[in-house]
Design an enzyme around this catalytic site. Structure first.
Site, mmCIF file in Angstrom:
data_model
loop_
_atom_site.group_PDB
_atom_site.id
_atom_site.type_symbol
_atom_site.label_atom_id
_atom_site.label_comp_id
_atom_site.label_asym_id
_atom_site.label_seq_id
_atom_site.Cartn_x
_atom_site.Cartn_y
_atom_site.Cartn_z
ATOM 1 N NE ARG A 181 3.779 4.860 -3.443
ATOM 2 C CZ ARG A 181 5.018 5.179 -3.059
ATOM 3 N NH1 ARG A 181 6.016 4.342 -3.266
ATOM 4 N NH2 ARG A 181 5.250 6.323 -2.455
ATOM 5 C CD GLU A 187 4.436 -1.851 -0.210
ATOM 6 O OE1 GLU A 187 4.807 -1.014 0.630
ATOM 7 O OE2 GLU A 187 4.754 -1.797 -1.397
ATOM 8 C CG HIS A 199 8.201 0.144 -0.093
ATOM 9 N ND1 HIS A 199 6.917 0.572 -0.268
ATOM 10 C CD2 HIS A 199 8.984 1.151 -0.564
ATOM 11 C CE1 HIS A 199 6.921 1.785 -0.798
ATOM 12 N NE2 HIS A 199 8.175 2.150 -0.987
#
Ligand code: 8YV
Length: 315
Positions: free
Chosen positions: A234, A263, A281
């Site tokens: 993360r 993000e 991601h």
């Protein structure tokens, strides 16, 4: 079945189309209504019985409080750091996620980033496409086989990364909250101590408050100017400003990053570094794995409403 008789589900992220198709086939779906349409949300909120979320979704105490009939939060992803699990538990709301089915995929991407950043794959591709090859060779790269890998978080995905690294004859060490009795690798009590001993520091620990900015300026300094950071966990686990400073000052050799603090916003400073490989991601983003995640995330909803045992509740 008429929509009015269907169980009502709120989605809390832009979910994979196949997952949306399955949801639409079985439920009355309110797609991110809470984010875009407060008036419509106020009308449907009293009837919502399930949330379909992604690994990045924020399911806050406030949102849960607005949904008096909520019974289950099904996360399409292994990480559930965005869900206020304590708030859900207080109300007896089930929380499920999709562990195991994405271990291989995320581990594959971790190794891909290790190789991409050290062997300069993205730069190499540009070197060929731009015609620069005819004018001369590109700078030499860094050898991966036989190097030292440090894994931050030796869970299921961490172990899958270690197995792959073994095939590259890498020596492996790790840090995690506690030593793993079954792990055949040396344990270090902190990320800083681990970073000092390795060439590649691979981060695959859960997100959330306990790991926020765990990889800070001190850890990056310990990794050192020949060391690479790879993050497939993360964005919150890495202090992004400290990382930018470390890359700018040559404190570390480079980084491979699949996740970011905010993000899909990536700081412009990161975009400018040649020794950084960036991916959006995509740790679990293959057809095969997204299908397996869909089966599990959808299966958890189906199990719940059929009063069968949940397939994969969070621990
Ligand atoms: C996302 C992830 O859930 O599994 C996780 O924790 O971060 C990912 O698999 C996926 O990108 C869906 O948004």
């Amino acid at each position: 079945m008429a929509d009015s008789e269907r169980i009502e589900v709120l989605t809390a992220a832009r979910l994979w189309p196949r997952m949306m198709e399955m949801l639409h086939g079985a439920y009355a779906v309110h797609d991110r209504t809470h984010q875009g349409d407060p008036a419509a949300f106020a009308k449907v909120a009293p009837r919502i019985r399930a949330i379909a979320a992604s690994g990045e979704s924020k399911i806050t105490r406030e949102l849960i409080a607005q949904l008096p009939k909520l019974e289950i939060v099904s996360v399409f992803g292994v990480g559930y750091d965005g869900v206020d699990v304590a708030a859900a538990r207080e109300r007896g709301i089930a929380v499920t996620h999709t562990p195991n089915v994405l271990n291989d995929e995320v581990a594959d991407l971790a190794l891909a980033l290790v190789l991409a950043v050290s062997r300069r794959l993205v730069e190499a591709d540009r070197h060929v496409r731009s015609g620069a090859w005819a004018k001369g060779p590109m700078p030499l790269a860094r050898k991966v086989s036989g190097a030292r890998m440090g894994i931050v978080g030796l869970g299921r995905i961490g172990m899958a990364i270690a197995r792959r690294a073994e095939a590259f004859d890498m020596s492996i060490a790790y840090t995690s909250r506690n030593p793993k009795p079954d792990a055949p690798y040396p344990y270090f009590p902190s990320a800083e101590a681990l970073a000092r001993e390795v060439d590649f520091l691979v981060v695959i620990t859960p997100g959330g408050a306990a790991t926020r900015k765990l990889i800070d300026a001190k850890v990056l300094a310990a990794l050192g100017k020949k060391g690479y950071l790879v993050n497939v966990a993360r964005g919150s686990v890495v202090d992004e400003q400290a990382l930018i400073a470390a890359l700018r000052d040559g404190t570390i050799a480079g980084a491979g990053l699949d996740v970011f603090e905010d993000e899909p916003n990536v700081p412009s400073e990161l975009l400018a570094f040649d020794n950084v490989v960036l991916t959006p991601h995509v740790g679990s983003a293959t057809w095969e794995t997204r299908q397996a995640m869909t089966d599990l995330a959808f299966g958890n909803l189906e199990a719940h409403f059929a009063r069968r045992p949940l397939l994969s509740p969070v621990p």
